[in-house]
Design a protein around this motif. Structure first.
Motif, PDB file in Angstrom:
ATOM      1  N   THR A 138      -7.277   8.869 -14.140  1.00 52.50           N
ATOM      2  CA  THR A 138      -6.495   7.900 -14.896  1.00 52.50           C
ATOM      3  C   THR A 138      -5.518   8.589 -15.836  1.00 52.50           C
ATOM      4  N   ALA A 139      -4.419   7.881 -16.083  1.00 52.59           N
ATOM      5  CA  ALA A 139      -3.400   8.344 -17.031  1.00 52.59           C
ATOM      6  C   ALA A 139      -2.965   7.146 -17.865  1.00 52.59           C
ATOM      7  N   PRO A 140      -2.848   7.310 -19.198  1.00 47.89           N
ATOM      8  CA  PRO A 140      -2.485   6.202 -20.066  1.00 47.89           C
ATOM      9  C   PRO A 140      -0.978   6.007 -20.255  1.00 47.89           C
ATOM     10  N   ALA A 141      -0.165   6.851 -19.613  1.00 43.19           N
ATOM     11  CA  ALA A 141       1.284   6.768 -19.790  1.00 43.19           C
ATOM     12  C   ALA A 141       1.986   7.236 -18.514  1.00 43.19           C
ATOM     13  N   GLY A 142       3.273   6.888 -18.422  1.00 40.65           N
ATOM     14  CA  GLY A 142       4.030   7.140 -17.203  1.00 40.65           C
ATOM     15  C   GLY A 142       4.260   8.592 -16.857  1.00 40.65           C
ATOM     16  N   LEU A 143       4.722   9.384 -17.826  1.00 39.38           N
ATOM     17  CA  LEU A 143       5.021  10.788 -17.525  1.00 39.38           C
ATOM     18  C   LEU A 143       3.769  11.550 -17.127  1.00 39.38           C
ATOM     19  N   ALA A 144       2.669  11.307 -17.832  1.00 43.49           N
ATOM     20  CA  ALA A 144       1.399  11.951 -17.471  1.00 43.49           C
ATOM     21  C   ALA A 144       0.959  11.503 -16.078  1.00 43.49           C
ATOM     22  N   GLY A 145       1.203  10.230 -15.755  1.00 47.78           N
ATOM     23  CA  GLY A 145       0.847   9.719 -14.436  1.00 47.78           C
ATOM     24  C   GLY A 145       1.644  10.369 -13.324  1.00 47.78           C
ATOM     25  N   VAL A 146       2.938  10.543 -13.534  1.00 51.94           N
ATOM     26  CA  VAL A 146       3.782  11.202 -12.528  1.00 51.94           C
ATOM     27  C   VAL A 146       3.261  12.615 -12.270  1.00 51.94           C
ATOM     28  N   ARG A 190      10.229   7.999  -9.659  1.00 51.08           N
ATOM     29  CA  ARG A 190       9.961   9.442  -9.744  1.00 51.08           C
ATOM     30  C   ARG A 190       8.918   9.878  -8.714  1.00 51.08           C
ATOM     31  N   ILE A 191       7.863   9.067  -8.534  1.00 49.09           N
ATOM     32  CA  ILE A 191       6.830   9.406  -7.551  1.00 49.09           C
ATOM     33  C   ILE A 191       7.428   9.431  -6.147  1.00 49.09           C
ATOM     34  N   ARG A 192       8.311   8.487  -5.850  1.00 47.94           N
ATOM     35  CA  ARG A 192       8.912   8.421  -4.509  1.00 47.94           C
ATOM     36  C   ARG A 192       9.798   9.622  -4.191  1.00 47.94           C
ATOM     37  N   ARG A 193      10.192  10.382  -5.178  1.00 44.13           N
ATOM     38  CA  ARG A 193      10.994  11.584  -4.916  1.00 44.13           C
ATOM     39  C   ARG A 193      10.178  12.667  -4.220  1.00 44.13           C
ATOM     40  N   PHE A 194       8.831  12.601  -4.317  1.00 43.90           N
ATOM     41  CA  PHE A 194       8.015  13.672  -3.731  1.00 43.90           C
ATOM     42  C   PHE A 194       6.777  13.165  -2.995  1.00 43.90           C
ATOM     43  N   SER A 195       6.540  11.857  -2.950  1.00 48.60           N
ATOM     44  CA  SER A 195       5.288  11.365  -2.375  1.00 48.60           C
ATOM     45  C   SER A 195       5.475  10.045  -1.642  1.00 48.60           C
ATOM     46  N   THR A 196       4.668   9.848  -0.603  1.00 45.07           N
ATOM     47  CA  THR A 196       4.630   8.581   0.114  1.00 45.07           C
ATOM     48  C   THR A 196       3.336   7.826  -0.191  1.00 45.07           C
ATOM     49  N   THR A 197       2.628   8.208  -1.251  1.00 43.11           N
ATOM     50  CA  THR A 197       1.382   7.543  -1.626  1.00 43.11           C
ATOM     51  C   THR A 197       1.560   6.027  -1.683  1.00 43.11           C
ATOM     52  N   PHE A 198       0.485   5.303  -1.453  1.00 44.58           N
ATOM     53  CA  PHE A 198       0.499   3.840  -1.489  1.00 44.58           C
ATOM     54  C   PHE A 198       0.489   3.404  -2.951  1.00 44.58           C
ATOM     55  N   ILE A 199       1.555   2.725  -3.390  1.00 45.60           N
ATOM     56  CA  ILE A 199       1.691   2.314  -4.794  1.00 45.60           C
ATOM     57  C   ILE A 199       1.501   0.809  -4.917  1.00 45.60           C
ATOM     58  N   VAL A 200       0.540   0.428  -5.763  1.00 50.30           N
ATOM     59  CA  VAL A 200       0.316  -0.974  -6.094  1.00 50.30           C
ATOM     60  C   VAL A 200       0.710  -1.169  -7.551  1.00 50.30           C
ATOM     61  N   MET A 201       1.765  -1.944  -7.779  1.00 49.71           N
ATOM     62  CA  MET A 201       2.142  -2.292  -9.153  1.00 49.71           C
ATOM     63  C   MET A 201       1.268  -3.454  -9.598  1.00 49.71           C
ATOM     64  N   LEU A 202       0.679  -3.309 -10.775  1.00 51.67           N
ATOM     65  CA  LEU A 202      -0.150  -4.348 -11.382  1.00 51.67           C
ATOM     66  C   LEU A 202       0.481  -4.689 -12.719  1.00 51.67           C
ATOM     67  N   THR A 203       0.977  -5.902 -12.857  1.00 52.43           N
ATOM     68  CA  THR A 203       1.723  -6.222 -14.061  1.00 52.43           C
ATOM     69  C   THR A 203       1.632  -7.696 -14.424  1.00 52.43           C
ATOM     70  N   ALA A 204       1.835  -7.976 -15.687  1.00 53.66           N
ATOM     71  CA  ALA A 204       1.913  -9.362 -16.149  1.00 53.66           C
ATOM     72  C   ALA A 204       3.305  -9.943 -15.910  1.00 53.66           C
ATOM     73  N   ARG A 205       4.261  -9.109 -15.543  1.00 51.14           N
ATOM     74  CA  ARG A 205       5.630  -9.587 -15.316  1.00 51.14           C
ATOM     75  C   ARG A 205       5.692 -10.389 -14.019  1.00 51.14           C
ATOM     76  N   ALA A 206       5.935 -11.685 -14.162  1.00 52.75           N
ATOM     77  CA  ALA A 206       5.860 -12.587 -13.019  1.00 52.75           C
ATOM     78  C   ALA A 206       7.210 -13.038 -12.493  1.00 52.75           C
ATOM     79  N   HIS A 207       8.297 -12.642 -13.128  1.00 53.24           N
ATOM     80  CA  HIS A 207       9.612 -13.098 -12.690  1.00 53.24           C
ATOM     81  C   HIS A 207       9.957 -12.479 -11.334  1.00 53.24           C
ATOM     82  N   PRO A 208      10.514 -13.261 -10.417  1.00 54.20           N
ATOM     83  CA  PRO A 208      10.875 -12.717  -9.093  1.00 54.20           C
ATOM     84  C   PRO A 208      11.770 -11.480  -9.163  1.00 54.20           C
TER      85      PRO A 208
END
Length: 127
Positions: free
Chosen positions: A36-44, A72-90
């Motif tokens: 787990t990572a609590p922030a974006g840069l650490a996660g990348v 940023r992840i897509r620049r070096f990886s094809t990992t399966f990414i699931v976005m989980l967010t409260a943002r519901a706007h199309p």
């Protein structure tokens, strides 16, 4: 159940402790070794180092947003990414897919729903 030769790896990028703990529990129960990572840069950097099978990614992070993390992840990886967010706007969902997400789930989500999306993604990757 994954074989001992290849335990699947997941990275959870989420700043909310409770959601991060829930995702850790759900993914561990699904047979993943979870980091787990609590922030974006650490996660990348974690994704770069571990090259996981799956990444769950929050959009609202304290440093860079999840859209930037996915790009940023897509620049070096094809990992399966699931976005989980409260943002519901199309437009947010569209932006998530354009940034590189494979799936976009809204919070609150059901653990079974997350497992199903990941299983479908893993099956497609193994095909």
């Amino acid at each position: 159940m994954p074989s001992k030769e290849h335990t699947r790896t997941a990275v959870v990028i989420e700043d909310d402790d409770d959601v991060r703990d829930l995702l850790h529990t759900v993914l561990t129960g699904a047979g993943f070794r979870v980091h787990t990572a609590p922030a974006g840069l650490a996660g990348v950097e974690m994704v770069r180092r571990l090259m996981p099978d799956v990444v769950t990614l929050d959009v609202g992070l304290p440093d860079i947003d999840g859209f930037e993390v996915a790009e940023r992840i897509r620049r070096f990886s094809t990992t399966f990414i699931v976005m989980l967010t409260a943002r519901a706007h199309p437009s947010d969902e569209k932006r998530g897919f354009e940034a590189g997400a494979d799936r976009y789930l809204r919070k609150p989500f059901r653990p079974a729903e997350l497992r199903r999306h990941i299983q479908e993604g893993m099956a497609a990757a193994d095909a």
